[in-house]
Each structure stands twice: as C-alpha cells, then as structure tokens.
Design a protein around this motif. Sequence first.
Motif, mmCIF file in Angstrom:
data_model
loop_
_atom_site.group_PDB
_atom_site.id
_atom_site.type_symbol
_atom_site.label_atom_id
_atom_site.label_comp_id
_atom_site.label_asym_id
_atom_site.label_seq_id
_atom_site.Cartn_x
_atom_site.Cartn_y
_atom_site.Cartn_z
ATOM 1 N N ILE A 185 0.265 14.195 0.948
ATOM 2 C CA ILE A 185 1.281 14.161 -0.116
ATOM 3 C C ILE A 185 1.460 12.747 -0.662
ATOM 4 C CG2 ILE A 185 3.721 14.556 -0.653
ATOM 5 C CD1 ILE A 185 3.702 16.688 1.613
ATOM 6 N N TYR A 186 1.642 11.797 0.249
ATOM 7 C CA TYR A 186 2.040 10.436 -0.134
ATOM 8 C C TYR A 186 0.882 9.442 -0.081
ATOM 9 C CZ TYR A 186 5.624 6.770 -0.626
ATOM 10 O OH TYR A 186 6.417 5.745 -1.066
ATOM 11 N N SER A 187 -0.286 9.922 0.376
ATOM 12 C CA SER A 187 -1.476 9.073 0.508
ATOM 13 C C SER A 187 -1.232 7.897 1.448
ATOM 14 C CB SER A 187 -1.929 8.559 -0.867
ATOM 15 O OG SER A 187 -3.257 8.108 -0.813
ATOM 16 N N ALA A 188 -0.465 8.144 2.505
ATOM 17 C CA ALA A 188 -0.097 7.073 3.443
ATOM 18 C C ALA A 188 -1.324 6.599 4.225
ATOM 19 C CB ALA A 188 0.978 7.570 4.396
ATOM 20 N N ASN A 189 -1.627 5.318 4.117
ATOM 21 C CA ASN A 189 -2.839 4.769 4.716
ATOM 22 C C ASN A 189 -2.745 4.657 6.240
ATOM 23 O OD1 ASN A 189 -4.673 3.967 2.364
ATOM 24 N ND2 ASN A 189 -2.702 3.139 1.736
ATOM 25 N N PHE A 202 0.851 -1.173 0.000
ATOM 26 C CA PHE A 202 0.000 0.000 0.000
ATOM 27 C C PHE A 202 0.897 1.237 0.000
ATOM 28 C CE2 PHE A 202 -2.825 -2.717 2.978
ATOM 29 C CZ PHE A 202 -3.293 -3.447 1.898
ATOM 30 N N SER A 203 0.311 2.373 -0.243
ATOM 31 C CA SER A 203 1.056 3.618 -0.068
ATOM 32 C C SER A 203 1.181 3.869 1.431
ATOM 33 C CB SER A 203 0.313 4.776 -0.743
ATOM 34 O OG SER A 203 1.054 5.955 -0.672
ATOM 35 N N ASN A 204 2.405 3.938 1.932
ATOM 36 C CA ASN A 204 2.616 4.013 3.381
ATOM 37 C C ASN A 204 3.975 4.600 3.727
ATOM 38 O OD1 ASN A 204 0.522 3.147 5.177
ATOM 39 N ND2 ASN A 204 0.697 1.079 4.331
ATOM 40 N N VAL A 205 4.049 5.175 4.912
ATOM 41 C CA VAL A 205 5.327 5.381 5.596
ATOM 42 C C VAL A 205 5.262 4.486 6.837
ATOM 43 C CG1 VAL A 205 5.788 7.704 4.763
ATOM 44 C CG2 VAL A 205 4.393 7.413 6.810
ATOM 45 N N PRO A 206 6.287 3.681 7.125
ATOM 46 C CA PRO A 206 6.215 2.766 8.266
ATOM 47 C C PRO A 206 6.233 3.545 9.585
ATOM 48 C CG PRO A 206 8.408 2.744 7.286
ATOM 49 C CD PRO A 206 7.558 3.568 6.388
ATOM 50 N N LEU A 207 5.260 3.251 10.429
ATOM 51 C CA LEU A 207 5.127 3.934 11.715
ATOM 52 C C LEU A 207 5.556 3.000 12.847
ATOM 53 C CD1 LEU A 207 1.627 5.568 11.091
ATOM 54 C CD2 LEU A 207 3.881 6.613 10.751
ATOM 55 N N LYS A 208 5.998 3.587 13.955
ATOM 56 C CA LYS A 208 6.443 2.814 15.114
ATOM 57 C C LYS A 208 5.466 2.998 16.275
ATOM 58 C CE LYS A 208 11.409 2.998 14.078
ATOM 59 N NZ LYS A 208 12.748 3.441 14.571
ATOM 60 N N LYS A 209 5.263 1.911 17.019
ATOM 61 C CA LYS A 209 4.350 1.990 18.165
ATOM 62 C C LYS A 209 4.971 2.736 19.344
ATOM 63 C CE LYS A 209 3.282 -2.453 18.176
ATOM 64 N NZ LYS A 209 2.643 -3.733 18.600
ATOM 65 N N ASP A 210 6.287 2.775 19.404
ATOM 66 C CA ASP A 210 6.944 3.427 20.539
ATOM 67 C C ASP A 210 7.349 4.869 20.223
ATOM 68 O OD1 ASP A 210 8.897 2.902 18.704
ATOM 69 O OD2 ASP A 210 10.304 1.971 20.115
ATOM 70 N N HIS A 211 6.748 5.429 19.171
ATOM 71 C CA HIS A 211 7.079 6.800 18.773
ATOM 72 C C HIS A 211 5.787 7.609 18.639
ATOM 73 C CE1 HIS A 211 9.690 9.870 16.868
ATOM 74 N NE2 HIS A 211 8.595 10.162 16.169
ATOM 75 N N GLN A 212 5.786 8.830 19.153
ATOM 76 C CA GLN A 212 4.638 9.710 18.970
ATOM 77 C C GLN A 212 4.927 10.685 17.833
ATOM 78 O OE1 GLN A 212 3.537 11.516 22.782
ATOM 79 N NE2 GLN A 212 1.867 10.032 22.912
ATOM 80 N N TYR A 213 3.969 10.798 16.939
ATOM 81 C CA TYR A 213 4.100 11.652 15.768
ATOM 82 C C TYR A 213 3.252 12.909 15.957
ATOM 83 C CZ TYR A 213 5.993 7.376 13.754
ATOM 84 O OH TYR A 213 6.750 6.257 13.521
ATOM 85 N N THR A 214 3.620 13.965 15.267
ATOM 86 C CA THR A 214 2.791 15.164 15.327
ATOM 87 C C THR A 214 1.684 15.061 14.276
ATOM 88 O OG1 THR A 214 4.082 16.431 13.703
ATOM 89 C CG2 THR A 214 4.781 16.546 16.028
ATOM 90 N N VAL A 215 0.633 15.819 14.482
ATOM 91 C CA VAL A 215 -0.448 15.870 13.503
ATOM 92 C C VAL A 215 0.092 16.303 12.148
ATOM 93 C CG1 VAL A 215 -2.568 17.111 12.861
ATOM 94 C CG2 VAL A 215 -2.285 16.252 15.196
ATOM 95 N N ARG A 216 1.001 17.274 12.138
ATOM 96 C CA ARG A 216 1.552 17.756 10.872
ATOM 97 C C ARG A 216 2.287 16.644 10.127
ATOM 98 N NH1 ARG A 216 2.575 22.516 8.437
ATOM 99 N NH2 ARG A 216 2.019 23.739 10.267
ATOM 100 N N GLU A 217 3.105 15.872 10.832
ATOM 101 C CA GLU A 217 3.863 14.806 10.182
ATOM 102 C C GLU A 217 2.932 13.783 9.531
ATOM 103 O OE1 GLU A 217 7.743 14.952 13.209
ATOM 104 O OE2 GLU A 217 6.036 13.617 13.622
ATOM 105 N N LEU A 218 1.884 13.411 10.242
ATOM 106 C CA LEU A 218 0.945 12.417 9.709
ATOM 107 C C LEU A 218 0.083 13.008 8.603
ATOM 108 C CD1 LEU A 218 -0.127 10.719 13.059
ATOM 109 C CD2 LEU A 218 1.449 9.812 11.333
ATOM 110 N N TYR A 219 -0.322 14.270 8.773
ATOM 111 C CA TYR A 219 -1.165 14.903 7.748
ATOM 112 C C TYR A 219 -0.403 15.038 6.434
ATOM 113 C CZ TYR A 219 -4.497 18.060 5.533
ATOM 114 O OH TYR A 219 -5.406 18.603 4.670
ATOM 115 N N GLU A 220 0.862 15.449 6.511
ATOM 116 C CA GLU A 220 1.655 15.569 5.286
ATOM 117 C C GLU A 220 1.848 14.213 4.622
ATOM 118 O OE1 GLU A 220 4.315 19.565 6.335
ATOM 119 O OE2 GLU A 220 5.228 17.559 6.496
ATOM 120 N N ALA A 221 2.059 13.162 5.417
ATOM 121 C CA ALA A 221 2.194 11.817 4.847
ATOM 122 C C ALA A 221 0.904 11.397 4.150
ATOM 123 C CB ALA A 221 2.560 10.824 5.940
ATOM 124 N N MET A 222 -0.238 11.783 4.723
ATOM 125 C CA MET A 222 -1.535 11.453 4.137
ATOM 126 C C MET A 222 -1.793 12.262 2.864
ATOM 127 S SD MET A 222 -5.338 11.922 5.853
ATOM 128 C CE MET A 222 -5.022 13.643 6.294
#
Length: 449
Positions: free
Chosen positions: A133-137, A111-131
């Motif tokens: 720009i890259y259509s990360a599911n 799928f279109s994705n960036v691999p995420l980690k369970k032990d890491h907290q992401y910012t809304v901006r980081e996830l929104y841009e991945a969604m």
Amino acid sequence: MKFSNKLSRFAAVSLALILGLTLAFQIPFASKAEAASDPLGVKAKSAILVDFNSGQILYEKDADHVYPPASMTKMMTEYLVMQALHSKKLTWDTPVSISDYTYKISQNRAFSNVPLKKDHQYTVRELYEAMAIYSANGATIALAEKVGGTEKHFVDLMNKTAKKFGMQSAEYINSSGLENVDLGSDAPYGGKDASNQLSAKDLAKLAYHIIKDYPDALEISKIPLKQFTAGVDSPIQMVNWNYMLPGFGANMAKFTYAGVDGLKTGHTDLAGYCFTGTVNRNGHRLISVVMGTPSDPQRFEQTRALFDYGYNQFTEKTLAKKNQRIKGAQKSVAVHDGKQDRAPLAFGKTYKAAVLNGDSSAVTYKVVLDRSKLNKDGNLEAPVKKGETVGYAEVTPKSGSHYGYIYQSNNKVPVIAAEQIERNNWFVRMIKGIGAFFASIFSWIAGLF
C-alpha cells in the motif's frame, strides 16, 4: 585553375542546397512515420499494454529497453512473499524481527517508510500491507530477509524467478528498488551507483504472474488508505501511491479509473515516475506499464490513455469454446485399431481474445498433435478416451496480433478427443492384420514389374 575553383564552389553550394531540401522534406515524413508507428504518442520512455485473458500485447513503445524500475521492484518481493504464503512456509501471522539494516532504512522518512522498532516483532501481514500500500522500504527489506535469510539470498531468488518467467532483461540487485547510493554499504549487490534494471515487458510479465498465480494480492494492492498501528505511538496513515484507485474521494477524482485494483508505482530521480497498473471491467482485464514519465500526474494520465485505448479500440470476443468441435482440414486424427477410423477433435478450454474494432472476428486454427500420443505412423492408438488431450491449437484472429503475445504459449489452446473411440476386438484386429499383410505382398510384387 580559377574556373576550376569556381566550379568546385558551385558544386559545394549545390550539394548543400540539395541536402537542405532533402532534410526539409524528410523531417515531416519521418514525423508522420513515427506517429503512425505510435498511435497513442505515450509520453513515457517506454510503455506496454497487455490483454490479460489472451496475453496479447495491444500496444508497446520501446518495451524491451531496460530502465531503473524504482519501487516497481517490490512487485517481485510481493510475488515471492505470496509464494511463501501459499506454500505454507509463512502465514500472515508469522512474526518477523527487525535487523539493524532494516531498522536504519525504515527510520529514513525521506524514503517511503513506516518506522520500525528493533524490539518489536511484526506480522507478515503488517509488513506486507506497508509494502504493497505505502511502498515502505524498510518493511520490504524485512520481508526479504524473512523469506531469503538475507537480502542477498533473496535477491538471488528474485533473479532466478525472473529467469523462470522469461524476464530476459531483468537484473535485480536489491529487494526494494532503492538505488545503491541510498543503501550505502548495506547494498547486497552492485557498485555505488548501481540500481535494479528491468524493461516494461519484464514488468508486464511479472504483473501477469502475480495476477494469474496469486490474485489475492490484488485484495491488498487495491486498498487506497489504511492506518499502520504496529509498534507506533500513534497510527500512521498509509496512502496508496496509486491514485487511480477508487476510494480516494473528490480530491483525487481526476485520477480515478473504474476497475483499477493494482498494482505498483515507483519513483526515483533516476527512474522518473513509473507505474504498473491493472484494471478489470466485467472480466476483461488489462495490464499496463509506463516507465520514465516526467511527473506524478503524467504516469496516471498516460496509463489512462492506455486503458482507454484497450477498452475503446478493442472488443473481447470468444474465439474458441470448450468442447467446440474443430472444423476444416484438421478436424480429426486417424486412429489405429479403433472401431472408428478417425477421432474428431475439439477445444479443451474456452479462449477469448481482444479483437480490434472493425476487424473480422474470423479466426485461424493450427492444430499441433502431441507426438508422444502418436504411433510411428502418426496415428492415435485405440482406445481413445473422450476428453483426452492429444495436442494444442494455435488460435489467432485472422487480423492477427500486431505486437504478438506476452508469451508464445498464450494463444495455445488444448485439443481433446471429442468422442470415445473403443478398440476393435481381437478378431477384427486379426482380419485387418491379415488384409494388411497381403496388401503389402501385392504391393511388393507389383513393384517387381
């Protein structure tokens, strides 16, 4: 009996010949009629082109038919995240945790994705841009869970918002646009083979609201390339799937279209290649949707044909200017107890529309007064403030809009009082009242005879 059988065979052969000739003549005419109804011959299951400023539908093909939208589903997720940001429920720096479900989806690079980690907290901006720009599911589902608590609750919000926007055919079952067969037991709604269902017109309405309500979303959707660096050992180059964006360089030059700044592509085997695009040239913005094109290049080529049609065949013209006085029979409204008997009317805002080249730019105005502003006789009560909204006008090019408007209210322009009308003093009101009283008495007496 033999003669009868021969006659029957002759009749059957004659009927077959007549039917064959009829079909032979009908097919070319049907093709011409079909071509006339579709001047562009867009190679997609469905398509629509909308003039953003006026809300006019400039072209459509099977735009109400429902199809799987694939990752164009994410447009609603983008809208609701933007809504949460603008209402201060989230900030761009709000931390987002990763659930087991989100983690599992994000690891699937098919799928279109960036691999995420369970032990890491992401910012809304980081996830929104991945969604965006890259259509990360995985990033999309993480944001849905953050806004809705669970993806299921978020999907409820998606459908509620779709209903509010008048997206009559829309049915969301997940936030990402993946099909349930890919989500497996984690799918929030629907059976094993279910998918989201939307029409091209639904998606055009959603794009209209994204641009109108949260134009800052375009500042992200127009980014062609960006590196994702959060929680990864080495940066991941996120390539925007919208190849019409300027900034890709010579390799993508054949797709680039000046002024494109959004909005969302989508592709699954079931949906085909889809694209909701928007372009802005000198303030004249168009929105397009193509669904079910046969290839990746085709979704952009068909969109180019729509954009070229919008810009080459139509000219944006100002049909009404703010404070411009309305002419004709509906130019004023009666005022009760005013120092002037009538209040002249004017437009409360400027209204532009796309007029087909060669058509007259003449317009028709249909004024509808706000009943709550009128007395029982249909008059305004003095005093009337200059600039006070007293109704609206339907402003339409005389040539009309062949396909109508994305919303019925799109061509309704506020109507205001063009002048201040003061109320008569008590003495004048008394004299007029006495005159009206005697006039009614004389009218009654005259009726007796």
